[in-house]
Write a protein that holds these residues in place. Structure first.
Motif, PDB file in Angstrom:
ATOM      1  N   MET A   1     -88.931 -63.465  -1.740  1.00 12.58           N
ATOM      2  CA  MET A   1     -88.751 -64.772  -1.134  1.00 12.58           C
ATOM      3  C   MET A   1     -87.266 -65.093  -1.028  1.00 12.58           C
ATOM      4  SD  MET A   1     -90.048 -68.526  -2.256  1.00 12.58           S
ATOM      5  CE  MET A   1     -91.388 -68.715  -1.126  1.00 12.58           C
ATOM      6  N   THR A   2     -86.915 -65.801   0.012  1.00  9.63           N
ATOM      7  CA  THR A   2     -85.528 -66.153   0.264  1.00  9.63           C
ATOM      8  C   THR A   2     -84.997 -67.149  -0.767  1.00  9.63           C
ATOM      9  OG1 THR A   2     -83.958 -66.989   1.878  1.00  9.63           O
ATOM     10  CG2 THR A   2     -86.100 -68.028   1.859  1.00  9.63           C
ATOM     11  N   GLN A   3     -83.721 -67.060  -0.978  1.00  8.03           N
ATOM     12  CA  GLN A   3     -83.037 -68.055  -1.792  1.00  8.03           C
ATOM     13  C   GLN A   3     -82.523 -69.191  -0.904  1.00  8.03           C
ATOM     14  OE1 GLN A   3     -82.915 -67.807  -5.213  1.00  8.03           O
ATOM     15  NE2 GLN A   3     -84.343 -66.161  -4.734  1.00  8.03           N
ATOM     16  N   LEU A   4     -82.820 -69.099   0.386  1.00  9.33           N
ATOM     17  CA  LEU A   4     -82.280 -70.039   1.364  1.00  9.33           C
ATOM     18  C   LEU A   4     -83.388 -70.714   2.177  1.00  9.33           C
ATOM     19  CD1 LEU A   4     -79.514 -67.559   2.454  1.00  9.33           C
ATOM     20  CD2 LEU A   4     -79.198 -69.545   0.983  1.00  9.33           C
ATOM     21  N   PRO A   5     -84.325 -71.405   1.512  1.00  6.55           N
ATOM     22  CA  PRO A   5     -85.452 -72.004   2.243  1.00  6.55           C
ATOM     23  C   PRO A   5     -85.008 -73.063   3.254  1.00  6.55           C
ATOM     24  CG  PRO A   5     -85.422 -72.769  -0.032  1.00  6.55           C
ATOM     25  CD  PRO A   5     -84.401 -71.672   0.082  1.00  6.55           C
ATOM     26  N   LEU A   6     -83.880 -73.693   3.031  1.00 11.62           N
ATOM     27  CA  LEU A   6     -83.394 -74.701   3.965  1.00 11.62           C
ATOM     28  C   LEU A   6     -83.100 -74.086   5.331  1.00 11.62           C
ATOM     29  CD1 LEU A   6     -82.592 -77.688   4.227  1.00 11.62           C
ATOM     30  CD2 LEU A   6     -80.284 -77.022   3.537  1.00 11.62           C
ATOM     31  N   THR A 115     -85.127 -63.249  12.820  1.00  9.44           N
ATOM     32  CA  THR A 115     -84.240 -64.149  12.084  1.00  9.44           C
ATOM     33  C   THR A 115     -84.826 -64.494  10.724  1.00  9.44           C
ATOM     34  OG1 THR A 115     -83.380 -65.092  14.145  1.00  9.44           O
ATOM     35  CG2 THR A 115     -83.091 -66.407  12.138  1.00  9.44           C
ATOM     36  N   ILE A 116     -86.088 -64.884  10.690  1.00 11.08           N
ATOM     37  CA  ILE A 116     -86.733 -65.269   9.433  1.00 11.08           C
ATOM     38  C   ILE A 116     -86.806 -64.078   8.490  1.00 11.08           C
ATOM     39  CG2 ILE A 116     -88.855 -66.164   8.367  1.00 11.08           C
ATOM     40  CD1 ILE A 116     -87.031 -68.220  10.026  1.00 11.08           C
ATOM     41  N   ASP A 117     -87.143 -62.912   9.004  1.00 11.77           N
ATOM     42  CA  ASP A 117     -87.174 -61.710   8.172  1.00 11.77           C
ATOM     43  C   ASP A 117     -85.807 -61.452   7.548  1.00 11.77           C
ATOM     44  OD1 ASP A 117     -88.530 -59.241   7.184  1.00 11.77           O
ATOM     45  OD2 ASP A 117     -86.993 -58.284   8.428  1.00 11.77           O
ATOM     46  N   TYR A 118     -84.763 -61.604   8.335  1.00  8.52           N
ATOM     47  CA  TYR A 118     -83.402 -61.411   7.820  1.00  8.52           C
ATOM     48  C   TYR A 118     -83.090 -62.450   6.734  1.00  8.52           C
ATOM     49  CZ  TYR A 118     -78.320 -61.382   7.600  1.00  8.52           C
ATOM     50  OH  TYR A 118     -77.024 -61.337   7.142  1.00  8.52           O
ATOM     51  N   LEU A 119     -83.385 -63.708   7.009  1.00  7.07           N
ATOM     52  CA  LEU A 119     -83.083 -64.777   6.052  1.00  7.07           C
ATOM     53  C   LEU A 119     -83.864 -64.599   4.748  1.00  7.07           C
ATOM     54  CD1 LEU A 119     -83.065 -67.886   8.414  1.00  7.07           C
ATOM     55  CD2 LEU A 119     -81.074 -66.746   7.390  1.00  7.07           C
ATOM     56  N   GLU A 120     -85.093 -64.120   4.845  1.00  5.23           N
ATOM     57  CA  GLU A 120     -85.918 -63.977   3.644  1.00  5.23           C
ATOM     58  C   GLU A 120     -85.426 -62.883   2.706  1.00  5.23           C
ATOM     59  OE1 GLU A 120     -89.909 -63.719   5.212  1.00  5.23           O
ATOM     60  OE2 GLU A 120     -90.140 -65.906   5.055  1.00  5.23           O
ATOM     61  N   HIS A 121     -84.524 -62.058   3.182  1.00  2.00           N
ATOM     62  CA  HIS A 121     -83.965 -61.001   2.333  1.00  2.00           C
ATOM     63  C   HIS A 121     -82.549 -61.309   1.861  1.00  2.00           C
ATOM     64  CE1 HIS A 121     -87.370 -58.925   4.199  1.00  2.00           C
ATOM     65  NE2 HIS A 121     -87.412 -58.293   3.048  1.00  2.00           N
ATOM     66  N   LEU A 122     -82.078 -62.509   2.134  1.00  2.00           N
ATOM     67  CA  LEU A 122     -80.745 -62.909   1.686  1.00  2.00           C
ATOM     68  C   LEU A 122     -80.807 -63.585   0.327  1.00  2.00           C
ATOM     69  CD1 LEU A 122     -79.107 -64.575   4.824  1.00  2.00           C
ATOM     70  CD2 LEU A 122     -78.622 -62.311   3.869  1.00  2.00           C
ATOM     71  N   ALA A 123     -79.757 -63.393  -0.428  1.00  2.00           N
ATOM     72  CA  ALA A 123     -79.553 -64.144  -1.667  1.00  2.00           C
ATOM     73  C   ALA A 123     -78.483 -65.195  -1.375  1.00  2.00           C
ATOM     74  CB  ALA A 123     -79.093 -63.216  -2.785  1.00  2.00           C
ATOM     75  N   LEU A 124     -78.452 -66.218  -2.171  1.00  2.38           N
ATOM     76  CA  LEU A 124     -77.472 -67.277  -1.985  1.00  2.38           C
ATOM     77  C   LEU A 124     -76.050 -66.723  -1.978  1.00  2.38           C
ATOM     78  CD1 LEU A 124     -77.167 -70.268  -1.550  1.00  2.38           C
ATOM     79  CD2 LEU A 124     -77.197 -70.597  -4.022  1.00  2.38           C
ATOM     80  N   GLN A 128     -71.538 -65.983   1.403  1.00  4.13           N
ATOM     81  CA  GLN A 128     -70.065 -66.032   1.311  1.00  4.13           C
ATOM     82  C   GLN A 128     -69.394 -64.806   1.923  1.00  4.13           C
ATOM     83  OE1 GLN A 128     -68.595 -68.844   0.558  1.00  4.13           O
ATOM     84  NE2 GLN A 128     -70.696 -69.594   0.352  1.00  4.13           N
ATOM     85  N   ARG A 129     -70.199 -63.818   2.317  1.00  4.78           N
ATOM     86  CA  ARG A 129     -69.662 -62.599   2.917  1.00  4.78           C
ATOM     87  C   ARG A 129     -68.976 -62.928   4.238  1.00  4.78           C
ATOM     88  NH1 ARG A 129     -72.321 -59.024   6.611  1.00  4.78           N
ATOM     89  NH2 ARG A 129     -74.278 -60.119   6.210  1.00  4.78           N
ATOM     90  N   VAL A 130     -67.775 -62.372   4.427  1.00  2.48           N
ATOM     91  CA  VAL A 130     -67.049 -62.559   5.680  1.00  2.48           C
ATOM     92  C   VAL A 130     -67.692 -61.665   6.740  1.00  2.48           C
ATOM     93  CG1 VAL A 130     -64.842 -62.210   6.865  1.00  2.48           C
ATOM     94  CG2 VAL A 130     -64.892 -63.216   4.572  1.00  2.48           C
ATOM     95  N   VAL A 131     -68.058 -62.276   7.873  1.00  7.00           N
ATOM     96  CA  VAL A 131     -68.705 -61.531   8.952  1.00  7.00           C
ATOM     97  C   VAL A 131     -67.828 -61.419  10.197  1.00  7.00           C
ATOM     98  CG1 VAL A 131     -71.050 -62.051   8.143  1.00  7.00           C
ATOM     99  CG2 VAL A 131     -69.931 -63.580   9.812  1.00  7.00           C
ATOM    100  N   ASP A 132     -66.726 -62.166  10.230  1.00 10.14           N
ATOM    101  CA  ASP A 132     -65.824 -62.113  11.385  1.00 10.14           C
ATOM    102  C   ASP A 132     -64.431 -62.521  10.923  1.00 10.14           C
ATOM    103  OD1 ASP A 132     -64.514 -62.240  13.820  1.00 10.14           O
ATOM    104  OD2 ASP A 132     -66.118 -63.354  14.825  1.00 10.14           O
ATOM    105  N   ASP A 133     -63.544 -61.537  10.849  1.00 10.64           N
ATOM    106  CA  ASP A 133     -62.186 -61.823  10.372  1.00 10.64           C
ATOM    107  C   ASP A 133     -61.200 -62.059  11.507  1.00 10.64           C
ATOM    108  OD1 ASP A 133     -61.869 -59.240  11.300  1.00 10.64           O
ATOM    109  OD2 ASP A 133     -61.430 -58.378   9.332  1.00 10.64           O
ATOM    110  N   ARG A 134     -61.700 -62.250  12.726  1.00 11.55           N
ATOM    111  CA  ARG A 134     -60.822 -62.541  13.862  1.00 11.55           C
ATOM    112  C   ARG A 134     -60.388 -64.003  13.894  1.00 11.55           C
ATOM    113  NH1 ARG A 134     -64.582 -60.779  18.576  1.00 11.55           N
ATOM    114  NH2 ARG A 134     -65.994 -61.824  17.143  1.00 11.55           N
ATOM    115  N   TRP A 135     -60.914 -64.808  13.005  1.00 11.50           N
ATOM    116  CA  TRP A 135     -60.614 -66.235  12.967  1.00 11.50           C
ATOM    117  C   TRP A 135     -59.811 -66.555  11.711  1.00 11.50           C
ATOM    118  CZ3 TRP A 135     -62.034 -68.948  17.211  1.00 11.50           C
ATOM    119  CH2 TRP A 135     -62.979 -68.368  18.046  1.00 11.50           C
TER     120      TRP A 135
END
Length: 169
Positions: A1-6, A115-124, A128-135
């Motif tokens: 279960m995801t740690q990010l239900p919101l 999207t939901i499948d991806y979110l359900e496998h994330l931990a809180l 914080q992982r950087v996904v785009d360092d061009r900014w």
């Protein structure tokens, strides 16, 4: 279960608005534009889905549903397969004619499930992982997900408003 239900709940709310905006509409209704500079329901839902598909695939390091699910071919739009609608002008919106509410929601639902499948496998801690360092500052996963939610909610609301115009004309 995801740690990010919101986040799961928020993306679920987008799905509700997308279906309420599209279900039962004809091709003419989907492609109705109040004036030549305006977006259509079809374009708005296609665009919000393409952005979600593109951005979630990038952070999940997976292929986009648009191509992997054969939707680019099934839609047959006169656009490059990588197009998401970003930067589109009125001529591009006019070219993005979609005649089937069912096909549009089928694509949206496939992206939503990914999207939901991806979110359900994330931990809180993952957000914080950087996904785009061009900014500056670099974009974290949390910021990217909120960006997708914000964009999708705005466009879903616009589609819902347009549905009201379409059904009252």
């Amino acid at each position: 279960m995801t740690q990010l239900p919101l986040l799961v709940d928020a993306f679920g709310r987008i799905r509700e608005v997308v279906h309420e905006s599209v279900d039962g509409l004809s091709g003419d209704d989907l492609n109705y534009r109040p004036d030549p500079e305006a977006n259509s329901i079809a374009w708005l839902v296609w665009h919000l889905t393409r952005v979600q598909d593109d951005h979630i695939a990038a952070v999940a390091k997976s292929e986009q549903i648009w191509t992997s699910g054969g939707f680019a071919d099934r839609f047959g739009l006169p656009l490059d397969a990588s197009a998401t609608g970003y930067g589109h002008g009125p001529a591009d919106v006019e070219a993005t004619r979609i005649e089937s509410a069912e096909l549009l929601t089928e694509y949206y639902d496939a992206v939503h499930e990914h999207t939901i499948d991806y979110l359900e496998h994330l931990a809180l801690s993952d957000v914080q992982r950087v996904v785009d360092d061009r900014w500056d500052p670099p974009v974290t996963l949390a910021v990217r997900l909120v960006s997708v939610l914000s964009d999708d909610l705005q466009h879903a609301g616009q589609a819902a408003y347009l549905r009201g115009l379409v059904t009252r004309r």
